[in-house]
Design an enzyme around this catalytic site. Structure first.
Site, PDB file in Angstrom:
ATOM      1  N   GLU A 121       1.154  -0.996  -0.205  1.00  0.00           N
ATOM      2  CA  GLU A 121      -0.163   0.083   0.140  1.00  0.00           C
ATOM      3  C   GLU A 121       1.198   0.994  -0.293  1.00  0.00           C
ATOM      4  OE1 GLU A 121      -2.218   1.292   3.863  1.00  0.00           O
ATOM      5  OE2 GLU A 121      -4.060   1.833   2.881  1.00  0.00           O
ATOM      6  N   ALA A 134      -1.394   8.543   7.513  1.00  0.00           N
ATOM      7  CA  ALA A 134      -0.574   8.127   7.884  1.00  0.00           C
ATOM      8  C   ALA A 134       0.757   7.869   7.110  1.00  0.00           C
ATOM      9  CB  ALA A 134      -0.915   6.990   8.928  1.00  0.00           C
ATOM     10  N   HIS A 135       0.455   7.660   6.136  1.00  0.00           N
ATOM     11  CA  HIS A 135       1.698   7.575   5.136  1.00  0.00           C
ATOM     12  C   HIS A 135       2.835   8.455   4.924  1.00  0.00           C
ATOM     13  CE1 HIS A 135       0.043   4.320   2.582  1.00  0.00           C
ATOM     14  NE2 HIS A 135      -0.607   3.868   3.749  1.00  0.00           N
ATOM     15  N   HIS A 210      -9.673   1.012   1.434  1.00  0.00           N
ATOM     16  CA  HIS A 210     -11.373   1.112   1.609  1.00  0.00           C
ATOM     17  C   HIS A 210     -12.596   2.827   1.888  1.00  0.00           C
ATOM     18  CE1 HIS A 210      -7.004   3.451   2.847  1.00  0.00           C
ATOM     19  NE2 HIS A 210      -6.940   3.223   3.563  1.00  0.00           N
ATOM     20  N   ASN A 213     -12.177   5.530   3.330  1.00  0.00           N
ATOM     21  CA  ASN A 213     -11.390   7.021   3.942  1.00  0.00           C
ATOM     22  C   ASN A 213      -9.766   6.854   3.700  1.00  0.00           C
ATOM     23  OD1 ASN A 213     -12.581   4.145   6.374  1.00  0.00           O
ATOM     24  ND2 ASN A 213     -12.632   6.380   6.754  1.00  0.00           N
ATOM     25  N   ASP A 267      -7.842  -3.277   7.967  1.00  0.00           N
ATOM     26  CA  ASP A 267      -7.217  -2.554   8.435  1.00  0.00           C
ATOM     27  C   ASP A 267      -5.986  -3.124   9.451  1.00  0.00           C
ATOM     28  OD1 ASP A 267      -5.036  -0.283   6.997  1.00  0.00           O
ATOM     29  OD2 ASP A 267      -6.631   0.431   6.758  1.00  0.00           O
ATOM     30  N   GLY A 306      -5.416   5.387  13.370  1.00  0.00           N
ATOM     31  CA  GLY A 306      -6.038   3.888  12.607  1.00  0.00           C
ATOM     32  C   GLY A 306      -6.640   3.019  12.457  1.00  0.00           C
TER      33      GLY A 306
HETATM   34 ZN    ZN Z   1      -4.383   2.824   3.514  1.00  0.00          ZN
END
Ligand code: ZN
Length: 382
Positions: A121, A134-135, A210, A213, A267, A306
């Site tokens: 991902e 949050a990456h 997802h 989101n 997730d 998360g």
């Molecule tokens: Zn994601």
């Protein structure tokens, strides 16, 4: 080894005996006089697992033994197939995570049968706040086929699903190459235009990761990537249905619009399966896990940090809120992802399908896993 289990078919509730031979379901027959209320259901399939019970696939120190531990912890909650998920990071860290997971599979047959693929991902996602989620932005980049091939080598061909954003130049070509090489492409963490979404689907993208989101807080009301993906009948859709990530009204609409092409994913982060309390997260700093399984940033409790619920809890939530029947919720977390991955596979409780099963009890509003069978082997029993 031949043996059989008895219980009620999860869908028909008819008492059945399921014969298991050599890792496959050999026979299903109706029986009389079964007085137990135990349900027999297909094992759960989770296409998005970042971690579980204190172990994160993305951390540099994660070991092969810990990959095996996550696999056992997931068996305990009914998951018989999952995709460890590696997210945006430096080349070195992504390579190391892929290698560790792949080596854990090579060294343990049952882990190998449970980890049916790796979900990468990122890092070919959007840099926009919101879609980025949050990456870590520093490592986000446009699609790079040579880099992807290098990672696929590290993973010994195990990357089966890639989530990316088609907003980058070169996306169409890149998606075609992935799909030709046997990798499913999902759209997610995206700020793509409706036209870019259409072109990505034409090129072979087949799933929305997802949906709803990792999106902007504010969007143009008519022309946006959520409507476009909802309206595209060729796109399957995965949802985090934990009671926190999407409101009930959104879930209801997604289930209806994507009827037959909807997949539940957890997730889950490494905080799933832990006791309530405060923890240190590698991304986001200090986080709080409450008794309901909601994971938030300690400094900003209104912001989620998360997911922390396994699939079985998501299923229980959907049944409790009457968004789905138990049978439909179970299928969205088992048969549907199998069909997405391999339309010609024999899914679920059918002779000839893999003996990936769970026995569970439904009491009041909770679900309890009693036994889990993976490839015909008992891997969890209470
Ligand atoms: Zn994601």
């Amino acid at each position: 080894m031949d043996y059989s289990i008895e219980g009620r078919h999860y869908k028909t509730l008819v008492p059945v005996r399921v014969g298991i031979t050599g890792g496959l379901i050999s026979k299903i027959e109706e029986i009389n006089g079964c007085d137990n209320q135990t349900l027999i259901a297909p094992g759960l399939v989770d296409l998005q697992v970042n971690g579980f019970q204190g172990i994160d696939f993305n951390e540099a120190h994660t070991t092969q033994e810990e990959v095996r531990q996550v696999t056992q912890s997931l068996w305990d909650v009914g998951v018989t197939t999952y995709f460890p998920t590696v997210i945006t990071n430096s080349d070195e860290r992504i390579s190391a995570s892929l290698h560790t997971i792949s080596a854990a599979c090579s060294n343990d047959q049952l882990v190998n049968q449970t980890v049916k693929g790796i979900h990468l991902e990122g890092p070919f996602i959007s840099k926009d706040p919101g879609p980025l989620g949050a990456h870590p932005e520093a490592y986000v980049q446009g699609p790079n086929w040579d880099l992807f091939c290098k990672w696929q080598d590290k993973a010994e061909g195990r990357i089966k699903l890639l989530t990316m954003s088609p907003e980058w130049p070169g996306s169409v070509d890149f998606i075609r190459k992935c799909v030709e090489s046997g990798v499913k492409v999902a759209l997610g963490h995206t700020a793509a235009s409706p036209l870019q979404i259409k072109e990505a689907v034409e090129a072979g993208a087949s799933l929305s990761t997802h949906l709803g989101n990792a999106a902007h807080v504010m969007l143009p009301r008519h022309t946006n990537y959520i409507w476009e993906q909802l309206a595209n009948d060729r796109l399957w859709c995965s949802c985090i249905a934990d009671g926190f990530h999407l409101p009930e009204a959104v879930l209801k609409i997604v289930f209806r619009v994507k009827s037959g092409k909807c997949i539940l994913v957890s997730d889950s982060t490494k905080f799933a399966g832990l006791d309530e309390g405060s923890y240190q997260s590698p991304i986001g700093g200090e986080v709080m896990l409450d008794s309901q399984g909601r994971l938030s940033l300690k400094a900003y409790p209104e912001l989620l940090a998360g997911s922390a619920k396994p699939l079985l809890d998501c299923i229980a939530y959907l049944v409790r809120t009457k968004l789905l029947s138990l049978a439909d919720a179970l299928e969205m977390a088992s048969i549907k992802p199998c069909q997405y991955l391999n339309p010609s596979a024999i899914p679920g409780l059918s002779p000839g399908s893999d003996a990936d099963l769970m026995l569970l009890n439904q009491k009041n509003e909770s679900l309890t896993v009693l036994k889990v069978i993976k490839s015909g082997q008992l891997v969890h029993s209470v």
